[in-house]
Design an enzyme around this catalytic site. Structure first.
Site, PDB file in Angstrom:
ATOM      1  N   ASP A  18       0.961  -1.096   0.025  1.00 21.16           N
ATOM      2  CA  ASP A  18      -0.069   0.280   0.022  1.00 21.16           C
ATOM      3  C   ASP A  18       0.879   1.290  -0.135  1.00 21.16           C
ATOM      4  O   ASP A  18       1.892   1.162   0.548  1.00 21.16           O
ATOM      5  CB  ASP A  18      -0.890   0.023   1.333  1.00 21.16           C
ATOM      6  CG  ASP A  18      -2.350   0.908   1.178  1.00 21.16           C
ATOM      7  OD1 ASP A  18      -2.354   1.623  -0.026  1.00 21.16           O
ATOM      8  OD2 ASP A  18      -2.743   1.138   2.093  1.00 21.16           O
ATOM      9  N   HIS A  35       2.503   3.528  -9.036  1.00 17.10           N
ATOM     10  CA  HIS A  35       2.412   1.801  -9.317  1.00 17.10           C
ATOM     11  C   HIS A  35       3.415   1.504  -9.945  1.00 17.10           C
ATOM     12  O   HIS A  35       3.988   0.189  -9.709  1.00 17.10           O
ATOM     13  CB  HIS A  35       1.098   1.679 -10.033  1.00 17.10           C
ATOM     14  CG  HIS A  35      -0.163   2.090  -9.363  1.00 17.10           C
ATOM     15  ND1 HIS A  35      -0.316   1.656  -7.941  1.00 17.10           N
ATOM     16  CD2 HIS A  35      -1.302   2.771  -9.812  1.00 17.10           C
ATOM     17  CE1 HIS A  35      -1.532   2.140  -7.686  1.00 17.10           C
ATOM     18  NE2 HIS A  35      -2.003   2.837  -8.608  1.00 17.10           N
ATOM     19  N   LEU A 129      11.706 -20.156  -4.977  1.00 17.01           N
ATOM     20  CA  LEU A 129      10.649 -19.309  -4.214  1.00 17.01           C
ATOM     21  C   LEU A 129       9.244 -19.367  -5.240  1.00 17.01           C
ATOM     22  O   LEU A 129       9.257 -19.339  -6.344  1.00 17.01           O
ATOM     23  CB  LEU A 129      11.045 -17.832  -4.419  1.00 17.01           C
ATOM     24  CG  LEU A 129      10.266 -16.741  -3.814  1.00 17.01           C
ATOM     25  CD1 LEU A 129       9.951 -16.769  -2.416  1.00 17.01           C
ATOM     26  CD2 LEU A 129      10.583 -15.226  -4.412  1.00 17.01           C
TER      27      LEU A 129
HETATM   28  C1  FPP Z   1      -2.137   0.278  -3.417  1.00 18.19           C
HETATM   29  O1  FPP Z   1      -1.468   1.509  -3.508  1.00 18.19           O
HETATM   30  C2  FPP Z   1      -1.545  -0.616  -4.241  1.00 18.19           C
HETATM   31  C3  FPP Z   1      -2.247  -1.165  -5.218  1.00 18.19           C
HETATM   32  C4  FPP Z   1      -3.820  -1.055  -5.272  1.00 18.19           C
HETATM   33  C5  FPP Z   1      -1.849  -1.936  -6.499  1.00 18.19           C
HETATM   34  C6  FPP Z   1      -0.583  -2.646  -6.068  1.00 18.19           C
HETATM   35  C7  FPP Z   1       0.313  -2.675  -7.389  1.00 18.19           C
HETATM   36  C8  FPP Z   1       1.749  -2.467  -7.198  1.00 18.19           C
HETATM   37  C9  FPP Z   1       2.536  -2.428  -6.121  1.00 18.19           C
HETATM   38  C10 FPP Z   1       2.426  -2.222  -8.601  1.00 18.19           C
HETATM   39  C11 FPP Z   1       2.269  -3.303  -9.583  1.00 18.19           C
HETATM   40  C12 FPP Z   1       2.448  -4.651  -9.063  1.00 18.19           C
HETATM   41  C13 FPP Z   1       2.648  -5.385  -9.972  1.00 18.19           C
HETATM   42  C14 FPP Z   1       2.830  -6.802  -9.393  1.00 18.19           C
HETATM   43  C15 FPP Z   1       3.271  -5.133 -11.153  1.00 18.19           C
HETATM   44  P1  FPP Z   1      -2.574   2.724  -3.374  1.00 18.19           P
HETATM   45  O2  FPP Z   1      -2.888   2.976  -4.894  1.00 18.19           O
HETATM   46  O3  FPP Z   1      -3.743   2.221  -2.668  1.00 18.19           O
HETATM   47  O4  FPP Z   1      -1.919   3.862  -2.755  1.00 18.19           O
HETATM   48  P2  FPP Z   1      -2.446   4.973  -1.673  1.00 18.19           P
HETATM   49  O5  FPP Z   1      -3.145   4.201  -0.573  1.00 18.19           O
HETATM   50  O6  FPP Z   1      -1.510   5.697  -1.424  1.00 18.19           O
HETATM   51  O7  FPP Z   1      -3.442   5.566  -2.454  1.00 18.19           O
END
Ligand code: FPP
Length: 240
Positions: A18, A35, A129
Site C-alpha cells: 500500500d 504503481h 521461491l
Molecule cells: C495500493 O496503493 C496498491 C495497489 C492498489 C496496487 C498494487 C500494485 C503495485 C505494487 C504495482 C504493480 C504490481 C505489480 C505486481 C506489477 P494505493 O494506490 O492504494 O496507494 P494509496 O493508498 O497511497 O492511494
C-alpha cells in the site's frame, strides 16, 4: 543459469503493497508513477526474499474492490501487471522463481490472461521461491468458492485448504503505507499470521525493511492459543 540447487526457505510472507498513490502525489507525480515505482520495489523484494528464508511470497497486486477505481487507473494497472509478468519471466527463470496467480481470471483483459498463462507455464518447474500475485482477489469470495465446492459435506480443515488452492498458512503479513487492516486479503490463511505494519510507502520499502520485518518476527512468540512452557516450579504450583 538457474539457482534451483539452493533449498527454498520455509516462511510464507504476504504483503499488502500500500501507499503507491500517496508516494507519487507527495512528489507531484500522477498516481500511476507510484504503481510503476511499486513494481520496481516488488522486483527488489523478490530478489531478496530467498536470502531471508522465504519460500512463498504472496502479494496483493489488485483486489476485487480495486475495480471501483477510475477506469484509467484500472487500465493502467492491468497493463502494468501484464508488462511485469512478461518482463519478469526471464529473471524468474534465472532465479528459480515460480510465478502463479490467485484470484478471479474471468474479468481480466485477454492480454493479461495471456501473460499470466505464459508466466505460470514457463516458470512451473522453478522451486526456490513461489511468487503468488493476487489479482482480482477477494479472500471472502475465495472462501465462498471453496465452500461451494465442498457442497455441504463435512470436511476437514486440510481438505478445505486444498479447495482454497492448497496454500500454506501465512507466517508474516506485512502492510506498508501506514494503514492497519487486512482489506479482504488471505483471511483464512492469516489465522495465526504475525502482523507487521509500517508507515513506509510501498515504493520505498526495500530489502533492508524486509530483513527488519523478519527480525521482528523472529522475536515474536507464536503460541497458537496454547500457553508458553513454564518452568517446572510454576507448573507444580498450578497442579497442586
Ligand atoms: C495500493 O496503493 C496498491 C495497489 C492498489 C496496487 C498494487 C500494485 C503495485 C505494487 C504495482 C504493480 C504490481 C505489480 C505486481 C506489477 P494505493 O494506490 O492504494 O496507494 P494509496 O493508498 O497511497 O492511494
Amino acid at each position: 543459469m538457474q539457482s534451483n540447487r539452493r533449498s527454498p526457505g520455509n516462511l510464507h510472507v504476504a504483503i499488502i503493497m500500500d501507499g503507491n498513490g500517496r508516494w507519487a502525489m507527495g512528489r507531484g507525480l500522477p498516481r500511476f508513477a507510484g504503481h510503476r515505482a511499486g513494481a520496481e520495489s516488488l522486483r527488489r523484494i523478490v530478489e531478496t526474499a530467498p536470502d531471508c528464508g522465504i519460500g512463498v511470497l504472496t502479494v496483493y497486486a489488485f483486489s476485487s474492490d480495486n475495480w471501483k477505481r477510475p477506469p484509467e487507473e484500472v487500465d493502467a494497472l492491468m497493463e502494468l501487471l501484464a508488462c511485469y509478468l512478461a518482463s519478469e519471466t526471464e529473471r524468474c527463470l534465472t532465479n528459480g522463481v515460480r510465478m502463479s496467480i490467485i484470484g478471479r481470471r474471468d474479468r481480466l483483459p485477454d492480454s493479461l490472461r495471456a501473460a499470466i498463462d505464459a508466466a505460470e507455464c514457463r516458470t512451473l518447474h522453478c522451486n526456490l521461491l513461489e511468487l503468488r500475485l493476487a489479482i482480482d482477489y477477494s479472500a471472502r469470495d475465495a472462501i465462498l468458492g471453496a465452500s461451494a465446492c465442498a457442497g455441504g459435506e463435512h470436511i476437514t480443515r486440510e481438505r478445505f485448504e486444498e479447495l482454497l488452492g492448497g496454500t500454506r498458512p501465512v507466517d508474516i503479513l506485512i502492510r506498508t503505507g501506514g494503514e492497519q487492516r487486512l482489506s479482504d486479503f488471505l483471511l483464512w490463511e492469516c489465522a495465526y499470521a504475525e502482523l507487521i505494519f509500517t508507515n513506509r510507502m510501498w515504493p520505498d520499502f526495500g530489502p533492508f525493511d524486509l530483513q527488519r520485518a523478519i527480525e521482528q518476527y523472529a522475536h515474536r512468540e507464536r503460541r497458537y492459543g496454547a500457553i508458553p512452557p513454564a518452568p517446572a516450579a510454576v507448573h507444580d504450583h498450578w497442579l497442586r
